[in-house]
Design an enzyme around this catalytic site. Structure first.
Site, short mmCIF file in Angstrom:
data_model
loop_
_atom_site.label_atom_id
_atom_site.label_comp_id
_atom_site.label_asym_id
_atom_site.label_seq_id
_atom_site.Cartn_x
_atom_site.Cartn_y
_atom_site.Cartn_z
N SER A 1 -15.25 16.84 -2.55
CA SER A 1 -15.41 17.05 -3.98
C SER A 1 -16.77 17.67 -4.35
CB SER A 1 -15.19 15.70 -4.66
OG SER A 1 -15.24 15.80 -6.03
N SER B 1 -23.15 1.84 -6.52
CA SER B 1 -22.26 3.00 -6.40
C SER B 1 -21.22 2.73 -5.32
CB SER B 1 -23.08 4.23 -6.03
OG SER B 1 -22.22 5.22 -5.48
C1 LIG Z 1 -21.15 7.32 -12.60
C2 LIG Z 1 -20.19 8.20 -11.92
O1 LIG Z 1 -20.01 9.36 -12.34
N1 LIG Z 1 -19.55 7.70 -10.84
C3 LIG Z 1 -18.60 8.49 -10.07
C4 LIG Z 1 -18.80 8.25 -8.59
O2 LIG Z 1 -18.57 6.87 -8.33
P1 LIG Z 1 -19.71 5.82 -7.96
O3 LIG Z 1 -18.93 4.61 -7.52
O4 LIG Z 1 -20.49 5.61 -9.20
O5 LIG Z 1 -20.55 6.43 -6.88
O6 LIG Z 1 -17.86 9.02 -7.85
C5 LIG Z 1 -16.49 8.66 -8.11
C6 LIG Z 1 -15.62 9.50 -7.21
O7 LIG Z 1 -15.71 10.85 -7.48
C7 LIG Z 1 -16.18 8.86 -9.59
O8 LIG Z 1 -14.88 8.42 -9.83
C8 LIG Z 1 -17.19 8.10 -10.44
O9 LIG Z 1 -16.99 8.35 -11.80
MG LIG Z 2 -13.58 16.12 -7.34
#
Ligand SMILES: CC(=O)N[C@H]1[C@@H](OP(=O)(O)O)O[C@H](CO)[C@@H](O)[C@@H]1O
Ligand SMILES: [Mg+2]
Length: 548
Positions: free
Chosen positions: A68, A505
Site C-alpha cells: 500500500s 499502531s
Molecule cells: C491513523 C491511521 O491512519 N492508521 C492507519 C494505519 O493503521 P495503524 O494501526 O494506525 O498503523 O494503517 C492501516 C492500514 O492501512 C489503516 O487502516 C489505518 O487507518
Molecule cells: Mg492502500
C-alpha cells in the site's frame, strides 16, 4: 502442478525459508514488512489460502501482494474472502501461527492443527486468485506464493498487476457468478465497464466539471486509471494523471500519494496546484483517496475521508428521500481519528447515526453491514458504501409514480454500481465524489462548506514496548499503562474542543498520539504534552517527540 494437498511436499519445500529472529503478525492490513523478510510468509499464505478455500468448499479466495502506502522496499500480503471482504478475523491467528512456524515438521504440525481445528476436508477443491502491485520485489514474492499454492493442490490463477480493490472485485464476481447476486464480469475489463457505465448514468444530462488532477503516487493506480479513461468519453469526465511513473525505482509513494498528502497536509511533489484546480491523491495500491484544493488565498485545504463520508451520506440520504424509500436506515461508521467537526456535522446537521469502531477497515466494514446503507470511511481516505441485500432489492424493484421519482431511482441504482462495495477503492470513490459534485455542479469549496475541520495533529512516539498500550471504548481511552489516561484527561480538559487519544499502531512499531483543539497552536500544544507524557511514562526511545 500437483492437485492434491501434499504434506510431505509442504515440509520439504523450503526454498522460501523463515528469517530467524523475525516475528510476523497478521495485523491491521495483513503481513507487512521489509520485502526481503517475506519469502516464507508468501509460501505459507499460499497454503493458508488453499486451506481457507477448502474449508469453504472450493470458494475462490484472493491473495493480494502489496504494501500500500509503505515505502517501496516494503511489501506485504493480505487474503480476500469469497465476497471480496477481508479475511475472517478468526483466521488471522492461523495466518500468524503459520508465518512464525519453522520449516519442516513444525510447519506441518501447524498445518495439521488448522486442518483439525477447522475440520477441513483435504480432498475438497481449492481455488485461489492472486495479484500484485508495482513494487520491484513482487515477481519474486509471487513465485513463493505460487509454490505454496502448488504444494497445497490449489487451482491457482494469477491476475498480474492489479489495484487491491480490483482483486477484491474479481473475487466477488467469481464467487457470485450465475447467482441472483452476480456482481459483474470477473475481469479488469468487466470492472472498467461496470464502473464507467454506472458513472455515465449517474451524471447523465449534467455538464462536465473541470479537469480533475489525479496524483497516483507513482503506483498501480496510474496505469489502471489510464486504461479506465478509455471507457469514458472526454465530455463526461476529464482526468489528468500526475506521479504516474511506475518504472523508476524509488519513486513509489515518495513525497506523493494519499498518505503523504493526508499526514503532511500539503500538496504532493509534481503538483502545480492553483486556486480553482481540483486534485486528488491515490495511495500505492489505489484503495485510498483524498481530495484537496487551494482556496482564493492560496491556502491548502484537504478534503479527506471524513469529508467524503459527509458528502456521500448527504447525497445518498437525499436520493433515498427522492426515491421515497426513506424507511431504509442510513448510518455512518468512523474511527477515533475522524475529525470532531465531521462527527458533529453528521450527528447534528445530517442527523444520521454515527458509530465509532477501532482502527482498520475490517472493523468499519462489519459495522457498516449493520445498516441498510452503511457509509464508512477512515479519515485517511479508505472507505466505501455498503447496501444491504434488502436495500438493493428495494431499490431495484420499486416502481416509479412520477418521472422525477424514476430519475431518482435510476440515479440511485447507478450509484450502487459506481461504488465498489467489496472494499475502499480509490477509482470507485473518485467516481462517487465526481458523481455528486457533477450533479450539484459544485467545486471543492462548496463541498468543503459543510463544516470546518478542527486543527489536528498525529504524532508517532517510539517506545520500548508498544504492546503495553491497551485501549477500550473504540480505542479512545487507555486502560493500560495504568493512570496514563487520567493524566491525558487533565491536559485535554484545559483546551476548548480538546480531544486526544493514544493507541499502539497495528502497522508500525510506534504509538500514535492524536490531538485536536479549537486552534492550531492549542492543538500543537496538546499534541506535544500528550506525546511527552507517553514518552516519559511509557518507555520512550530515542529523542523526545517535539512538534514543528
Ligand atoms: C491513523 C491511521 O491512519 N492508521 C492507519 C494505519 O493503521 P495503524 O494501526 O494506525 O498503523 O494503517 C492501516 C492500514 O492501512 C489503516 O487502516 C489505518 O487507518
Ligand atoms: Mg492502500
Amino acid at each position: 502442478m500437483t492437485m492434491t494437498f501434499d504434506l510431505s511436499a509442504i515440509k520439504s519445500t523450503i526454498i522460501p525459508h523463515k528469517v530467524e529472529g523475525t516475528i510476523y503478525a497478521y495485523g491491521t492490513a495483513g503481513f507487512r514488512t521489509k520485502a526481503h523478510l517475506l519469502d516464507s510468509v508468501m509460501y505459507k499464505v499460499g497454503i493458508l489460502a488453499a486451506l481457507r478455500s477448502k474449508k469453504l468448499n472450493g470458494a475462490t479466495i484472493g491473495v493480494m501482494i502489496t504494501a500500500s502506502h509503505n515505502p517501496e522496499e516494503d511489501n506485504g500480503v493480505k487474503l480476500v474472502d469469497p465476497r471480496g471482504e477481508m479475511l475472517e478475523q478468526s483466521w488471522e491467528n492461523y495466518a500468524t501461527k503459520l508465518a512464525n512456524a519453522n520449516d519442516g515438521d513444525s510447519l506441518a504440525e501447524v498445518v495439521e492443527q488448522i486442518v483439525t481445528a477447522q475440520e477441513i476436508n483435504l480432498d475438497a477443491p481449492a481455488a485461489v486468485v492472486y495479484a500484485h502491485d508495482t513494487r520491484p520485489s513482487c515477481p519474486e514474492l509471487v513465485k513463493c506464493l505460487e509454490s505454496g499454492l502448488s504444494v497445497s493442490g490449489a487451482k491457482a490463477t494469477g491476475y498480474g498487476l492489479k489495484t487491491t480493490p480490483m482483486l477484491h472485485y474479481i473475487v466477488r464476481c467469481i464467487n457470485t457468478a450465475g447467482t441472483n447476486d452476480a456482481y459483474g464480469e470477473p475481469t479488469e475489463e468487466g470492472y472498467y465497464k461496470k464502473l464507467s457505465e454506472a458513472f455515465m448514468t449517474a451524471v447523465a444530462g449534467k455538464p462536465r466539471l473541470s479537469t480533475l488532477h489525479v496524483d497516483c503516487g507513482n503506483g498501480v493506480g496510474a496505469p489502471k486509471l489510464a486504461e479506465f479513461v478509455k471507457y469514458l468519453p472526454e465530455d463526461v469526465l476529464s482526468l489528468k494523471i500526475i506521479n504516474g511513473d511506475i518504472h523508476t525505482e524509488g519513486k513509489l509513494n515518495k513525497d506523493c500519494g494519499a498518505d503523504y498528502v493526508k499526514t503532511r497536509q500539503q500538496a504532493p511533489l509534481g503538483s502545480e496546484i492553483a486556486p480553482g484546480d481540483r486534485y486528488c491523491s491515490f495511495d500505492g495500491d489505489a484503495d485510498r483517496i483524498v481530495f484537496y484544493y487551494v482556496d482564493s488565498n492560496g491556502v491548502f485545504k484537504l478534503l479527506d475521508g471524513d469529508k467524503i463520508a459527509g458528502l456521500a451520506a448527504m447525497f445518498i440520504m437525499e436520493l433515498v428521500q427522492d426515491v421515497g424509500i426513506d424507511t431504509l436506515k442510513v448510518g455512518v461508521v468512523q474511527t477515533a481519528y475522524a475529525n470532531g467537526s465531521s462527527t458533529n456535522y453528521l450527528t447534528n446537521v445530517l442527523k444520521v447515526p454515527v458509530s465509532c469502531v477501532p482502527t482498520g477497515v475490517k472493523h468499519l466494514h462489519h459495522e457498516a453491514e449493520k445498516y441498510d446503507i452503511g457509509v464508512y470511511f477512515e479519515a485517511n481516505g479508505h472507505g466505501t458504501v455498503l447496501f444491504s441485500p434488502e436495500a438493493l432489492n428495494t431499490i431495484n424493484t420499486i416502481e416509479a409514480k412520477t418521472p422525477a421519482q424514476q430519475q431518482a431511482i435510476n440515479q440511485l441504482k447507478a450509484v450502487t454500481d459506481v461504488i465498489n462495495q467489496t472494499v475502499g477503492d480509490a477509482i470507485s470513490d473518485m467516481l462517487l465524489v465526481e458523481t455528486i459534485l457533477t450533479n450539484r455542479q459544485w467545486g471543492p469549496e462548496e463541498w468543503d462548506q459543510a463544516y470546518t475541520d478542527l486543527p489536528n495533529r498525529l504524532v508517532k512516539v517510539v517506545v520500548a514496548d508498544r504492546t503495553i498500550f491497551k485501549t477500550t471504548n473504540a480505542e479512545r481511552e487507555l486502560v493500560e499503562p495504568e493512570g496514563l489516561q487520567e493524566q491525558i484527561n487533565e491536559h485535554v480538559a484545559k483546551y476548548s474542543h480538546g480531544r486526544s487519544f493514544v493507541r499502539a499502531s497495528g502497522t508500525e512499531d510506534a504509538v500514535r498520539v492524536y490531538a485536536e483543539a479549537a486552534t492550531r497552536s492549542e492543538t500543537d500544544e496538546l499534541a506535544n504534552k500528550v506525546s511527552l507524557l507517553v514518552y516519559n511514562q511509557a518507555g520512550g526511545v530515542g529523542k523526545p517527540p517535539m512538534m514543528p
